[in-house]
Design an enzyme around this catalytic site. Structure first.
Site, PDB file in Angstrom:
ATOM      1  N   SER A  97       0.774  -1.322  -0.113  1.00 52.89           N
ATOM      2  CA  SER A  97      -0.229  -0.176   0.325  1.00 52.89           C
ATOM      3  C   SER A  97       0.849   0.978  -0.259  1.00 52.89           C
ATOM      4  CB  SER A  97      -0.779  -0.025   1.210  1.00 52.89           C
ATOM      5  OG  SER A  97      -1.951  -0.718   1.550  1.00 52.89           O
ATOM      6  N   GLU A 139     -14.097  10.634   0.975  1.00 51.78           N
ATOM      7  CA  GLU A 139     -14.271  11.822   2.552  1.00 51.78           C
ATOM      8  C   GLU A 139     -15.658  11.360   2.586  1.00 51.78           C
ATOM      9  OE1 GLU A 139     -16.338  15.184   0.265  1.00 51.78           O
ATOM     10  OE2 GLU A 139     -13.894  15.724  -0.537  1.00 51.78           O
ATOM     11  N   GLU A 374      -9.791   1.525  -2.916  1.00 55.36           N
ATOM     12  CA  GLU A 374     -10.028   1.594  -4.684  1.00 55.36           C
ATOM     13  C   GLU A 374     -10.743   1.043  -5.586  1.00 55.36           C
ATOM     14  OE1 GLU A 374      -7.636   2.709  -6.069  1.00 55.36           O
ATOM     15  OE2 GLU A 374      -5.857   2.710  -5.062  1.00 55.36           O
TER      16      GLU A 374
HETATM   17  P1  TGC Z   1     -18.461   7.933 -14.689  1.00 55.35           P
HETATM   18  O1  TGC Z   1     -19.501   9.341 -15.136  1.00 55.35           O
HETATM   19  O2  TGC Z   1     -18.308   6.552 -14.654  1.00 55.35           O
HETATM   20  O3  TGC Z   1     -16.062   8.409 -15.203  1.00 55.35           O
HETATM   21  C1  TGC Z   1     -16.190  10.155 -14.678  1.00 55.35           C
HETATM   22  C2  TGC Z   1     -15.123  10.147 -15.790  1.00 55.35           C
HETATM   23  O4  TGC Z   1     -13.983   9.334 -15.560  1.00 55.35           O
HETATM   24  C3  TGC Z   1     -13.842   7.996 -16.530  1.00 55.35           C
HETATM   25  N1  TGC Z   1     -13.909   7.114 -15.703  1.00 55.35           N
HETATM   26  C4  TGC Z   1     -12.352   6.717 -15.633  1.00 55.35           C
HETATM   27  N2  TGC Z   1     -11.403   6.895 -16.491  1.00 55.35           N
HETATM   28  C5  TGC Z   1     -10.177   6.358 -15.998  1.00 55.35           C
HETATM   29  N3  TGC Z   1     -10.110   5.328 -14.913  1.00 55.35           N
HETATM   30  C6  TGC Z   1     -11.413   4.539 -14.588  1.00 55.35           C
HETATM   31  N4  TGC Z   1     -11.194   3.855 -13.769  1.00 55.35           N
HETATM   32  C7  TGC Z   1     -12.189   5.186 -14.934  1.00 55.35           C
HETATM   33  N5  TGC Z   1     -13.724   5.489 -14.745  1.00 55.35           N
HETATM   34  C8  TGC Z   1     -14.481   5.935 -15.307  1.00 55.35           C
HETATM   35  C9  TGC Z   1     -15.266   8.171 -17.293  1.00 55.35           C
HETATM   36  O5  TGC Z   1     -14.949   7.730 -18.907  1.00 55.35           O
HETATM   37  C10 TGC Z   1     -15.244   9.580 -17.228  1.00 55.35           C
HETATM   38  O6  TGC Z   1     -14.814  10.319 -18.714  1.00 55.35           O
HETATM   39  P2  TGC Z   1     -15.917  11.221 -19.231  1.00 55.35           P
HETATM   40  O7  TGC Z   1     -15.232  11.891 -19.875  1.00 55.35           O
HETATM   41  O8  TGC Z   1     -17.265  11.238 -19.777  1.00 55.35           O
HETATM   42  O9  TGC Z   1     -15.498  12.909 -18.328  1.00 55.35           O
HETATM   43  O10 TGC Z   1     -18.084   8.188 -12.876  1.00 55.35           O
HETATM   44  P3  TGC Z   1     -19.854   8.327 -11.855  1.00 55.35           P
HETATM   45  O11 TGC Z   1     -19.771   8.921 -10.889  1.00 55.35           O
HETATM   46  O12 TGC Z   1     -20.800   7.271 -12.183  1.00 55.35           O
HETATM   47  O13 TGC Z   1     -17.879   6.981 -10.961  1.00 55.35           O
HETATM   48  C11 TGC Z   1     -18.063   6.327 -11.473  1.00 55.35           C
HETATM   49  C12 TGC Z   1     -17.755   5.101 -10.376  1.00 55.35           C
HETATM   50  C13 TGC Z   1     -18.014   4.613  -9.745  1.00 55.35           C
HETATM   51  C14 TGC Z   1     -17.243   3.442 -10.737  1.00 55.35           C
HETATM   52  C15 TGC Z   1     -16.262   5.610  -9.550  1.00 55.35           C
HETATM   53  O14 TGC Z   1     -16.753   7.019  -9.043  1.00 55.35           O
HETATM   54  C16 TGC Z   1     -15.424   4.954  -8.555  1.00 55.35           C
HETATM   55  O15 TGC Z   1     -14.915   4.273  -9.241  1.00 55.35           O
HETATM   56  N6  TGC Z   1     -16.114   4.691  -7.321  1.00 55.35           N
HETATM   57  C17 TGC Z   1     -15.316   3.854  -6.488  1.00 55.35           C
HETATM   58  C18 TGC Z   1     -14.353   5.467  -5.476  1.00 55.35           C
HETATM   59  C19 TGC Z   1     -13.110   4.109  -5.376  1.00 55.35           C
HETATM   60  O16 TGC Z   1     -12.085   3.123  -5.832  1.00 55.35           O
HETATM   61  N7  TGC Z   1     -12.105   5.156  -4.167  1.00 55.35           N
HETATM   62  C20 TGC Z   1     -10.589   4.804  -4.097  1.00 55.35           C
HETATM   63  C21 TGC Z   1      -9.977   5.707  -3.285  1.00 55.35           C
HETATM   64  S1  TGC Z   1      -8.218   6.067  -3.274  1.00 55.35           S
HETATM   65  C22 TGC Z   1      -7.748   4.148  -2.225  1.00 55.35           C
HETATM   66  O17 TGC Z   1      -9.304   3.706  -2.208  1.00 55.35           O
HETATM   67  C23 TGC Z   1      -6.585   3.926  -2.188  1.00 55.35           C
HETATM   68  S2  TGC Z   1      -6.526   2.646  -1.111  1.00 55.35           S
HETATM   69  C24 TGC Z   1      -4.424   3.056  -1.484  1.00 55.35           C
HETATM   70  C25 TGC Z   1      -4.341   2.170  -1.132  1.00 55.35           C
HETATM   71  O18 TGC Z   1      -3.944   1.671   0.764  1.00 55.35           O
HETATM   72  O19 TGC Z   1      -3.532   0.798  -1.711  1.00 55.35           O
HETATM   73  P1  FAD Z   2     -19.407   3.327   0.973  1.00 52.13           P
HETATM   74  O1  FAD Z   2     -19.217   3.680   0.102  1.00 52.13           O
HETATM   75  O2  FAD Z   2     -19.643   3.878   2.206  1.00 52.13           O
HETATM   76  O3  FAD Z   2     -19.965   1.963   0.245  1.00 52.13           O
HETATM   77  C1  FAD Z   2     -20.712   0.743   1.783  1.00 52.13           C
HETATM   78  C2  FAD Z   2     -20.188  -0.291   1.082  1.00 52.13           C
HETATM   79  O4  FAD Z   2     -22.002  -0.340   0.297  1.00 52.13           O
HETATM   80  C3  FAD Z   2     -19.748  -1.425   0.730  1.00 52.13           C
HETATM   81  O5  FAD Z   2     -20.154  -2.438   0.427  1.00 52.13           O
HETATM   82  C4  FAD Z   2     -20.520  -0.556  -1.006  1.00 52.13           C
HETATM   83  O6  FAD Z   2     -19.695  -2.041  -1.917  1.00 52.13           O
HETATM   84  C5  FAD Z   2     -21.558  -0.749  -0.968  1.00 52.13           C
HETATM   85  N1  FAD Z   2     -22.581   0.229  -1.739  1.00 52.13           N
HETATM   86  C6  FAD Z   2     -21.468   1.513  -2.035  1.00 52.13           C
HETATM   87  N2  FAD Z   2     -22.324   2.135  -3.713  1.00 52.13           N
HETATM   88  C7  FAD Z   2     -23.512   1.318  -3.842  1.00 52.13           C
HETATM   89  C8  FAD Z   2     -24.471   0.725  -4.402  1.00 52.13           C
HETATM   90  N3  FAD Z   2     -24.157   1.804  -5.626  1.00 52.13           N
HETATM   91  N4  FAD Z   2     -24.589  -0.023  -5.158  1.00 52.13           N
HETATM   92  C9  FAD Z   2     -25.081  -1.216  -3.770  1.00 52.13           C
HETATM   93  N5  FAD Z   2     -23.825  -1.559  -3.091  1.00 52.13           N
HETATM   94  C10 FAD Z   2     -22.818  -0.035  -3.004  1.00 52.13           C
HETATM   95  N6  FAD Z   2      -9.088   6.780   0.073  1.00 52.13           N
HETATM   96  C11 FAD Z   2      -7.962   7.493   0.141  1.00 52.13           C
HETATM   97  O7  FAD Z   2      -9.020   8.663  -1.108  1.00 52.13           O
HETATM   98  N7  FAD Z   2      -6.830   7.796  -0.505  1.00 52.13           N
HETATM   99  C12 FAD Z   2      -6.694   6.420   0.011  1.00 52.13           C
HETATM  100  O8  FAD Z   2      -5.163   6.878   0.342  1.00 52.13           O
HETATM  101  C13 FAD Z   2      -6.983   5.931   0.744  1.00 52.13           C
HETATM  102  N8  FAD Z   2      -6.527   4.922   1.855  1.00 52.13           N
HETATM  103  C14 FAD Z   2      -7.313   3.625   2.313  1.00 52.13           C
HETATM  104  C15 FAD Z   2      -6.846   2.542   3.419  1.00 52.13           C
HETATM  105  C16 FAD Z   2      -7.747   1.829   4.043  1.00 52.13           C
HETATM  106  C17 FAD Z   2      -7.356   0.966   5.093  1.00 52.13           C
HETATM  107  C18 FAD Z   2      -9.219   1.913   4.149  1.00 52.13           C
HETATM  108  C19 FAD Z   2     -10.533   0.195   4.446  1.00 52.13           C
HETATM  109  C20 FAD Z   2      -9.786   3.065   2.927  1.00 52.13           C
HETATM  110  C21 FAD Z   2      -9.502   3.507   2.029  1.00 52.13           C
HETATM  111  N9  FAD Z   2      -9.293   4.426   1.077  1.00 52.13           N
HETATM  112  C22 FAD Z   2      -8.486   5.508   1.096  1.00 52.13           C
HETATM  113  C23 FAD Z   2     -10.651   4.630   1.028  1.00 52.13           C
HETATM  114  C24 FAD Z   2     -11.632   3.830   0.059  1.00 52.13           C
HETATM  115  O9  FAD Z   2     -11.403   3.814  -0.902  1.00 52.13           O
HETATM  116  C25 FAD Z   2     -13.271   4.180   0.609  1.00 52.13           C
HETATM  117  O10 FAD Z   2     -13.320   3.215   1.806  1.00 52.13           O
HETATM  118  C26 FAD Z   2     -13.734   2.522  -0.064  1.00 52.13           C
HETATM  119  O11 FAD Z   2     -13.578   4.132  -1.791  1.00 52.13           O
HETATM  120  C27 FAD Z   2     -14.895   2.506  -0.080  1.00 52.13           C
HETATM  121  O12 FAD Z   2     -15.866   3.974   0.687  1.00 52.13           O
HETATM  122  P2  FAD Z   2     -16.444   3.894   1.815  1.00 52.13           P
HETATM  123  O13 FAD Z   2     -15.640   3.297   3.575  1.00 52.13           O
HETATM  124  O14 FAD Z   2     -17.109   5.092   1.814  1.00 52.13           O
HETATM  125  O15 FAD Z   2     -18.267   2.334   2.346  1.00 52.13           O
END
Ligand code: TGC
Ligand code: FAD
Length: 394
Positions: A97, A139, A374
């Site tokens: 990570s 957030e 992610e």
């Molecule tokens: P949507 O309308 O589908 O997309 C907006 C624009 O983005 C483009 N796009 C992508 N581009 C590159 N890679 C991807 N994976 C992409 N997904 C979508 C899309 O084509 C569009 O482009 P444009 O030019 O038309 O504007 O957006 P949406 O609001 O409907 O959201 C889609 C959804 C739910 C899949 C997205 O919000 C999502 O992936 N949500 C999950 C959030 C997430 O993964 N958060 C992670 C936070 S960081 C983290 O967790 C770090 S952990 C790190 C560690 O310790 O290893």
């Molecule tokens: P929520 O979005 O509240 O989801 C709760 C539950 O609802 C989940 O089971 C989910 O799958 C489900 N759910 C959500 N939407 C839907 C839907 N449309 N339909 C059906 N089910 C749904 N974020 C960063 O930005 N930077 C970081 O470095 C980072 N590091 C992290 C490290 C750790 C250890 C952890 C645990 C998280 C980290 N994150 C980071 C945040 C991480 O990306 C979020 O926790 C993740 O994206 C899920 O968001 P949430 O926890 O708010 O869950």
């Protein structure tokens, strides 16, 4: 009796790697065995990220390893990069990570969207491990749906003022620099989202350690608070534009996680197979009992599938043909696979399986975070559902 298979490469995936890829893999593997495995169990129990390893991680070129050499990076191909993630996570998901965030979520956006000054200032120091970065997207009220973020960046006196909070941020408390995503337009306007390079010593910026975790204990997870953080115009990453920019970063990090999960599963399999051969119960090693052989066969099968999936994905990425949806499939499948392998390995180990001296339970607990961050497993299901049906079911 036939020969025992002691390795973790049942389909000779090794033969599909280049000499350089094997060399990178072996170098990181040895480093993890020498430097991570002896300390990680205690670091985990002590809830401490082993920060003292950072200079060596940098020295070995493991940070942003697929970015260009001109910025002090290793300039490796994507399969070699993936193998680094695999080997780091054989040690611990917290170590992977750290490297994933630094490389894919901090260095990648600065390289892809940053100005030449931002690249020159930050990339060489981040590559060397002299500076640490974090990525603030999530957030408190916007996890899976970052489009709704309420952190704002407003224009003032030719610069920017940031206000808001970011949650669950890896490396947050130890970072020198944060890549922060903020809304510059109206609430909910995904196209108004821009990225900022924020030095963490900027007045108004603070980070608080996330207390009470039961997973990823050897990792820094924090909340970031931004209260009237004033930044010059040059803090904006000029190439960042809309939600698409942070999602592009997530594609890079998810790619590494797909490989990393295989590494965690390999560690659990290896430990379980060895233990089964040594543990005698009912007058023979448990390895000779049919139920344990089914466990081992299931683990071996799913790890082999995961290895092949990663290699194909890496080759597609090297050819610039990889799609975000293919990454979703690999992240979803491999992390789920690794969760199952870790749980089954822990069970095979009996009571010893709950000890920090063995790795299975540590990996099992870590992988629950990996399953959620992610993009949760569910979110990747919906990405794939949309890819097949054309209907967004978020
Ligand atoms: P949507 O309308 O589908 O997309 C907006 C624009 O983005 C483009 N796009 C992508 N581009 C590159 N890679 C991807 N994976 C992409 N997904 C979508 C899309 O084509 C569009 O482009 P444009 O030019 O038309 O504007 O957006 P949406 O609001 O409907 O959201 C889609 C959804 C739910 C899949 C997205 O919000 C999502 O992936 N949500 C999950 C959030 C997430 O993964 N958060 C992670 C936070 S960081 C983290 O967790 C770090 S952990 C790190 C560690 O310790 O290893
Ligand atoms: P929520 O979005 O509240 O989801 C709760 C539950 O609802 C989940 O089971 C989910 O799958 C489900 N759910 C959500 N939407 C839907 C839907 N449309 N339909 C059906 N089910 C749904 N974020 C960063 O930005 N930077 C970081 O470095 C980072 N590091 C992290 C490290 C750790 C250890 C952890 C645990 C998280 C980290 N994150 C980071 C945040 C991480 O990306 C979020 O926790 C993740 O994206 C899920 O968001 P949430 O926890 O708010 O869950």
């Amino acid at each position: 009796m036939t020969a025992r298979f002691e390795g973790i490469d049942f389909y000779d995936v090794d033969a599909l790697l280049s000499e350089e890829e094997r060399m990178v893999r072996d170098t990181v593997r040895s480093w993890v065995e020498d430097r991570v495995l002896p300390v990680i169990g205690k670091a985990y129990v002590d809830r401490r990220f082993p920060k003292e390893l950072i200079p060596e991680i940098g020295e070995l070129g493991m940070l942003g390893a697929n970015l260009p050499e001109e910025y002090g990076c290793a300039g490796l191909g994507n399969v070699a990069y993936g193998l680094i993630m695999q080997e780091l996570e054989r040690g611990d998901s917290g170590i992977r990570s750290f490297a994933s965030v630094q490389g894919a979520l901090v260095m990648y956006p600065i390289h892809a969207f940053g100005s030449e000054e931002q690249r020159a200032e930050w990339l060489p120091k981040l590559a060397a491990g002299e500076k640490i970065g974090c990525f603030g997207l999530t957030e408190p009220d916007y996890g899976s749906n970052p489009a709704g973020m309420i952190t704002t960046a407003r224009r003032r006196d030719g610069g920017w003022v940031l206000n808001g909070a970011k949650m669950w941020i890896t490396n947050g408390s130890m970072a020198d620099v944060a890549v922060v995503w903020a809304q510059t337009g109206q609430a909910g306007d995904a196209r108004g989202i821009r990225g900022f390079v924020v030095p963490t010593n900027a007045p108004g910026f603070s980070a608080r350690d996330q207390k009470g975790k039961l997973s990823l204990l050897a990792s820094d997870t924090s909340e970031l608070v931004l209260e009237d953080v004033e930044l010059p115009d040059s803090a904006l990453m000029p190439g960042s534009s809309g939600l698409r920019s942070p999602l592009m970063c997530l594609t890079q990090a998810r790619y590494g996680i797909a490989w990393g999960a295989v590494g965690a599963a390999m560690a659990c399999f290896h430990e379980a197979a060895r233990y089964a051969g040594e543990r005698v119960m009912f007058d023979g090693p448990i390895a000779g009992k049919q139920i344990q052989q089914v466990r081992i066969a299931d683990m071996l099968t799913s790890i082999t599938q995961g290895q092949l999936l990663c290699l194909r994905l890496g080759r597609l990425k090297d050819e610039s043909k990889m799609t975000p949806q293919q990454v979703s499939l690999a992240k979803r499948a491999n992390v789920d696979m690794a969760c199952n392998v870790a749980r089954e390995a822990r069970r095979l180990l009996g009571a010893n399986g709950i000890l920090a001296e063995y790795s299975a339970m540590r990996h099992m607990a870590n992988l629950e975070s990996v399953y959620t961050y992610e993009g949760t497993h569910d979110i990747h299901s919906l990405v794939l559902g949309q890819a097949v049906t054309g209907l967004a079911a978020f």
